[in-house]
Design an enzyme around this catalytic site. Sequence first.
Site, mmCIF file in Angstrom:
data_model
loop_
_atom_site.group_PDB
_atom_site.id
_atom_site.type_symbol
_atom_site.label_atom_id
_atom_site.label_comp_id
_atom_site.label_asym_id
_atom_site.label_seq_id
_atom_site.Cartn_x
_atom_site.Cartn_y
_atom_site.Cartn_z
ATOM 1 N N LYS A 159 46.528 46.931 51.641
ATOM 2 C CA LYS A 159 45.602 46.402 52.243
ATOM 3 C C LYS A 159 45.855 45.316 53.472
ATOM 4 O O LYS A 159 45.845 45.800 54.568
ATOM 5 C CB LYS A 159 44.760 45.491 51.132
ATOM 6 C CG LYS A 159 43.795 46.414 50.452
ATOM 7 C CD LYS A 159 42.530 45.736 49.474
ATOM 8 C CE LYS A 159 41.677 46.589 48.778
ATOM 9 N NZ LYS A 159 41.864 46.916 47.531
ATOM 10 N N PHE A 202 42.081 48.349 38.903
ATOM 11 C CA PHE A 202 41.698 49.232 39.584
ATOM 12 C C PHE A 202 43.010 49.719 40.501
ATOM 13 O O PHE A 202 43.614 48.819 41.049
ATOM 14 C CB PHE A 202 40.513 48.681 40.609
ATOM 15 C CG PHE A 202 40.199 49.505 41.683
ATOM 16 C CD1 PHE A 202 39.330 50.486 41.532
ATOM 17 C CD2 PHE A 202 41.000 49.571 43.016
ATOM 18 C CE1 PHE A 202 38.958 51.705 42.479
ATOM 19 C CE2 PHE A 202 40.559 50.713 43.921
ATOM 20 C CZ PHE A 202 39.621 51.661 43.695
ATOM 21 N N ASP A 213 50.766 46.146 40.765
ATOM 22 C CA ASP A 213 49.946 46.602 41.812
ATOM 23 C C ASP A 213 49.618 45.447 42.700
ATOM 24 O O ASP A 213 48.345 44.626 42.372
ATOM 25 C CB ASP A 213 48.581 47.432 41.178
ATOM 26 C CG ASP A 213 47.622 47.880 42.151
ATOM 27 O OD1 ASP A 213 47.804 47.476 43.603
ATOM 28 O OD2 ASP A 213 46.696 48.707 41.889
HETATM 29 C C1 LIG Z 1 42.293 48.579 47.020
HETATM 30 C C2 LIG Z 1 43.116 48.730 45.695
HETATM 31 C C3 LIG Z 1 43.594 49.769 45.402
HETATM 32 C C4 LIG Z 1 43.364 50.994 46.444
HETATM 33 O O1 LIG Z 1 43.751 50.920 47.714
HETATM 34 P P1 LIG Z 1 43.178 52.203 48.790
HETATM 35 O O2 LIG Z 1 43.813 51.653 50.064
HETATM 36 O O3 LIG Z 1 41.688 52.209 48.776
HETATM 37 O O4 LIG Z 1 43.915 53.368 48.267
HETATM 38 C C5 LIG Z 1 44.501 49.832 44.578
HETATM 39 N N1 LIG Z 1 44.851 48.786 43.886
HETATM 40 C C6 LIG Z 1 44.291 47.772 44.180
HETATM 41 C C7 LIG Z 1 44.803 46.575 43.235
HETATM 42 C C8 LIG Z 1 43.483 47.517 45.085
HETATM 43 O O5 LIG Z 1 42.793 46.461 45.186
#
Ligand SMILES: *Cc1c(COP(=O)(O)O)cnc(C)c1O
Length: 405
Positions: free
Chosen positions: A257, A143, A228
Site C-alpha cells: 500500500k 484480510f 502482514d
Molecule cells: C490491502 C491489503 C492486502 C492486499 O493488498 P493488494 O495490494 O490489494 O494485493 C493484504 N493485506 C492487508 C492487511 C491489506 O490491507
Amino acid sequence: MMSRERVEAQLEVGDRTGNPGYAPARLVMERGQGMYLFDTEGRQYLDFLAGIAVNCLGHCHPKVVEAIQGQAARLMQVSNTFFSDVQIRVQEKLTRVSFGDRVYLCNSGAEANEAAIKLARRRQRVVLGQTGRSTIITFKGSFHGRTLAAITATGQPKYHEGFEPLMPGFVYASFNDLGSVEALIGEDTVAVMVEPIQGEGGMVPAAPGFLEGLRALCDAHGALLIFDEVQTGMGRTGRMFAYEGYGVVPDIMTVAKGLGGGVPIGAMVSTEEVFKGFVRGSHASTFGGNPVMCAAAEVVLDELARPGFLERVVEVGGYLKERLEGLESAIPIKEVRGVGLMVGAEVGGQAGRIVERARELGLILNTAGGEVLRFVPPLIVERGDVDRAMELLVAAMGDVAASGA
Ligand SMILES: *Cc1c(COP(=O)(O)O)cnc(C)c1O
C-alpha cells in the site's frame, strides 16, 4: 468540465467493460493534489481514504512525480536478470529502517503475502527438513489479499465463496484470543500470520499482550511469525512499521500500500536466516523491483525518515481520534479505534449510507468490516483538514439520520 451526460456515458462503458465485482461511485476522478481529489465535473473532494491507505504523501506529491518522471525517462524495466541502481537503494533502505536483512520486491500486497507463505513453508520444510509442518494459522476477520493463497489465508468466508477448492494448510484462530491460537499451534505449524491491526476486518488493533503472546507461542513451537503490514506499514501508525509500536519483532513482514506513495509496489522483508528458505529459482517476479516503482518508493522512504514526520502522524492521528470521540452527531459513534492515522469509527448498519452522503458533500471515506467508517488519510493531513472532515461528516450523518432507515 464534463457534462453529466458525458459522465453517464463514460460510466456506462466502464460498467459494461469492467470487473463486475467492483461497485464504483457514479462519478469519474480526473485529478489529485495533496489532500484533494477532483472529478471530471469539477467537484472537489477532501480525501480521507487515500486510495485505501496508499497515497501516503498525498496526491501527486511533487517529489514523487519528479522521481517517476525522471526514472521513466532513464530506465523503466530490466527484470531481475539485472539490478538497477534505484532497486538496490530501495532494498538497502528497507533493511535499514526495519528488522530485515533482505527484501523481496513485488507489485502488491497479495503478492508479498504469497511470497511470505512460500518462504515460510519452504524454509521449514526444505531448509529445516521439518516436512511434517504444513499449517499456517491465520485469524478470523483478517484480510491478506485476493490471490488464491491470500484469500485462503483471509479468515472471512465471504472471500472464499465459489473459489473452492481453497489452498490446503490454513486454519483460523480468533483475533486477540491467545487461547484459540494455543489450541491450534503445534508440531505441524509452519507459521502464524497476522495483521497487527486488522484493517478490512474493521480496524481492530491487536490487544496489549496479544502479539507478545503470539511471539512466545511461535518460539515455543518452532513456528515463524509473519506480520502482514500491508496496511499498517510505511508510517501509517506513526511508526515506520506497526511492530515497533507493539515491541514485537516478526520473522517475516509484508508491506505494500503506502510503500510506493501511489504506485504498485510491495515487499517481503525478512532475516538472513529465514531467507535461506529461498535459493536460486525459488521465487521471482518479472516486474518485481521495477525501477519506476522503486523511484517512487525511494521518495516515500526518504520523506518518512525526515525528522518529525512520524511524530506528526501520531499528533494528527491523536487529534482525529479525539475529534471523533467528541463528535456530536445524529448517528452515534459506538467506538473509535485505531493507531496513528489508521482509525475506525463504529457506527452500525448505516456506515455505507454515511460514506455515500459524505462523498456527495465532498469527503471521501470508506467502510471496513461493514459497520465501521475507515479513516486512512494521506499522512500529510493537517488539523485543519481534520476539522473540515468532521464538519462534513457531521452533516452527512445528519442527512442520513433525517432521511430515515
Ligand atoms: C490491502 C491489503 C492486502 C492486499 O493488498 P493488494 O495490494 O490489494 O494485493 C493484504 N493485506 C492487508 C492487511 C491489506 O490491507
